[in-house]
Scaffold this motif. Sequence first.
Motif, PDB file in Angstrom:
ATOM      1  N   VAL A 138     -59.764  56.869 -98.135  1.00 23.97           N
ATOM      2  CA  VAL A 138     -58.433  57.127 -99.075  1.00 23.97           C
ATOM      3  C   VAL A 138     -57.725  55.791 -99.267  1.00 23.97           C
ATOM      4  O   VAL A 138     -57.270  55.672-100.243  1.00 23.97           O
ATOM      5  N   GLU A 139     -57.119  55.269 -98.276  1.00 24.53           N
ATOM      6  CA  GLU A 139     -56.296  54.195 -98.343  1.00 24.53           C
ATOM      7  C   GLU A 139     -56.834  53.098 -99.247  1.00 24.53           C
ATOM      8  O   GLU A 139     -55.977  52.417 -99.958  1.00 24.53           O
ATOM      9  N   ALA A 140     -57.924  52.528 -98.833  1.00 25.89           N
ATOM     10  CA  ALA A 140     -58.807  51.551 -99.787  1.00 25.89           C
ATOM     11  C   ALA A 140     -58.887  52.088-101.275  1.00 25.89           C
ATOM     12  O   ALA A 140     -58.722  51.252-102.100  1.00 25.89           O
ATOM     13  N   ARG A 142     -56.786  54.195-102.744  1.00 24.82           N
ATOM     14  CA  ARG A 142     -55.333  54.263-103.417  1.00 24.82           C
ATOM     15  C   ARG A 142     -54.910  52.715-103.314  1.00 24.82           C
ATOM     16  O   ARG A 142     -54.352  52.504-104.674  1.00 24.82           O
ATOM     17  N   ALA A 143     -55.387  51.735-102.696  1.00 28.46           N
ATOM     18  CA  ALA A 143     -54.879  50.751-102.869  1.00 28.46           C
ATOM     19  C   ALA A 143     -55.572  49.710-104.141  1.00 28.46           C
ATOM     20  O   ALA A 143     -55.043  48.879-104.678  1.00 28.46           O
ATOM     21  N   ARG A 144     -56.920  50.377-104.584  1.00 29.56           N
ATOM     22  CA  ARG A 144     -57.424  49.863-105.793  1.00 29.56           C
ATOM     23  C   ARG A 144     -57.061  50.577-107.003  1.00 29.56           C
ATOM     24  O   ARG A 144     -57.565  50.251-107.920  1.00 29.56           O
ATOM     25  N   GLY A 145     -56.373  51.622-106.856  1.00 28.25           N
ATOM     26  CA  GLY A 145     -55.901  52.446-107.953  1.00 28.25           C
ATOM     27  C   GLY A 145     -56.935  53.335-108.406  1.00 28.25           C
ATOM     28  O   GLY A 145     -56.926  53.984-109.545  1.00 28.25           O
ATOM     29  N   VAL A 146     -57.754  53.771-107.502  1.00 27.98           N
ATOM     30  CA  VAL A 146     -59.000  54.768-107.618  1.00 27.98           C
ATOM     31  C   VAL A 146     -58.244  56.089-107.566  1.00 27.98           C
ATOM     32  O   VAL A 146     -57.759  56.514-106.377  1.00 27.98           O
ATOM     33  N   PRO A 147     -58.062  56.976-108.430  1.00 25.83           N
ATOM     34  CA  PRO A 147     -57.370  58.283-108.174  1.00 25.83           C
ATOM     35  C   PRO A 147     -58.145  59.280-106.929  1.00 25.83           C
ATOM     36  O   PRO A 147     -59.552  59.078-106.915  1.00 25.83           O
ATOM     37  N   VAL A 148     -57.233  59.610-106.249  1.00 22.29           N
ATOM     38  CA  VAL A 148     -58.077  60.593-105.311  1.00 22.29           C
ATOM     39  C   VAL A 148     -57.488  62.069-105.195  1.00 22.29           C
ATOM     40  O   VAL A 148     -56.282  62.261-105.276  1.00 22.29           O
ATOM     41  N   ASP A 149     -58.417  62.881-104.970  1.00 23.59           N
ATOM     42  CA  ASP A 149     -58.324  64.220-105.015  1.00 23.59           C
ATOM     43  C   ASP A 149     -58.475  64.677-103.470  1.00 23.59           C
ATOM     44  O   ASP A 149     -59.648  64.814-103.094  1.00 23.59           O
ATOM     45  N   VAL A 150     -57.047  65.053-102.871  1.00 22.65           N
ATOM     46  CA  VAL A 150     -57.586  65.425-101.520  1.00 22.65           C
ATOM     47  C   VAL A 150     -57.900  66.873-101.368  1.00 22.65           C
ATOM     48  O   VAL A 150     -57.035  67.861-102.080  1.00 22.65           O
ATOM     49  N   VAL A 151     -58.794  67.399-100.704  1.00 20.42           N
ATOM     50  CA  VAL A 151     -59.138  68.704-100.579  1.00 20.42           C
ATOM     51  C   VAL A 151     -59.091  69.016 -99.283  1.00 20.42           C
ATOM     52  O   VAL A 151     -59.645  68.591 -98.251  1.00 20.42           O
ATOM     53  N   TRP A 152     -58.203  69.846 -98.713  1.00 24.57           N
ATOM     54  CA  TRP A 152     -57.919  70.456 -97.332  1.00 24.57           C
ATOM     55  C   TRP A 152     -57.419  71.937 -97.530  1.00 24.57           C
ATOM     56  O   TRP A 152     -55.978  71.902 -97.389  1.00 24.57           O
ATOM     57  N   PRO A 153     -58.128  72.731 -97.724  1.00 31.06           N
ATOM     58  CA  PRO A 153     -57.758  74.413 -98.241  1.00 31.06           C
ATOM     59  C   PRO A 153     -56.983  74.789 -96.727  1.00 31.06           C
ATOM     60  O   PRO A 153     -57.268  74.398 -95.682  1.00 31.06           O
ATOM     61  N   ASP A 154     -55.925  75.780 -97.128  1.00 30.26           N
ATOM     62  CA  ASP A 154     -55.263  76.375 -96.147  1.00 30.26           C
ATOM     63  C   ASP A 154     -56.401  77.299 -95.116  1.00 30.26           C
ATOM     64  O   ASP A 154     -57.231  77.867 -95.727  1.00 30.26           O
ATOM     65  N   GLY A 155     -56.017  76.958 -93.864  1.00 27.37           N
ATOM     66  CA  GLY A 155     -57.061  77.714 -92.970  1.00 27.37           C
ATOM     67  C   GLY A 155     -58.263  76.539 -92.547  1.00 27.37           C
ATOM     68  O   GLY A 155     -58.983  76.999 -91.779  1.00 27.37           O
ATOM     69  N   ALA A 156     -58.423  75.445 -93.300  1.00 26.66           N
ATOM     70  CA  ALA A 156     -59.416  74.478 -92.982  1.00 26.66           C
ATOM     71  C   ALA A 156     -59.192  73.837 -91.427  1.00 26.66           C
ATOM     72  O   ALA A 156     -58.096  73.655 -91.203  1.00 26.66           O
ATOM     73  N   ARG A 157     -60.182  73.710 -90.762  1.00 30.47           N
ATOM     74  CA  ARG A 157     -60.169  73.102 -89.390  1.00 30.47           C
ATOM     75  C   ARG A 157     -61.478  72.133 -89.057  1.00 30.47           C
ATOM     76  O   ARG A 157     -62.610  72.749 -89.760  1.00 30.47           O
ATOM     77  N   ARG A 158     -61.471  71.441 -88.423  1.00 28.66           N
ATOM     78  CA  ARG A 158     -62.335  70.625 -87.734  1.00 28.66           C
ATOM     79  C   ARG A 158     -63.068  71.175 -86.447  1.00 28.66           C
ATOM     80  O   ARG A 158     -62.202  71.722 -85.660  1.00 28.66           O
ATOM     81  N   GLU A 159     -64.151  71.022 -86.157  1.00 28.40           N
ATOM     82  CA  GLU A 159     -64.581  71.417 -84.735  1.00 28.40           C
ATOM     83  C   GLU A 159     -64.047  70.264 -83.845  1.00 28.40           C
ATOM     84  O   GLU A 159     -63.988  69.035 -84.022  1.00 28.40           O
TER      85      GLU A 159
END
Length: 159
Positions: A138-140, A142-159
């Motif tokens: 994501v950082e890379a 954004r640094a290049r000006g590539v639009p980023v759509d962040v997807v992390w819905p309410d209730g999402a979690r990692r194992e």
Amino acid sequence: MTRIGITGHSNLSADTVPLVRTALDEVLAPYGGDLVGVSCLARGADQVFAEAVLDAGGTLEVVLPSVDYREAKVAPGDLGRFDALLMRSALVRYMPHRSAGPDAYRDANESVLAGTDRLVAVWDGRPSGGKGGTGDAVEAARARGVPVDVVWPDGARRE
């Protein structure tokens, strides 16, 4: 054609997968069949994205980090899904690495970023710590000006 790449967590919890899929469907809906999705086909976010792209009528391109990626990194229980997506892809590119590892993953992420107009990040917002993870991609972008759509819905979690 709009080219959209994916970066995201591989360790999504089972109850998070349908939440992420719904959110990805919403992000991809405006593009319909005028879409090329670019994925490394890692388990989790990459594969959910690949399925969403194909179901939306888009084309899938795959970037594999190394020649041994399937054998070295795809768990036996995940081979069926991985192979099914690989067979449905229009193009498969291998990075010039014999073995999977940090350099191969960085190069694969670089290839995805270099060949896309946008990046979708299935990301909880936590930093990666410089190891080539989702936050670093994501950082890379954004640094290049590539639009980023962040997807992390309410209730999402990692194992």
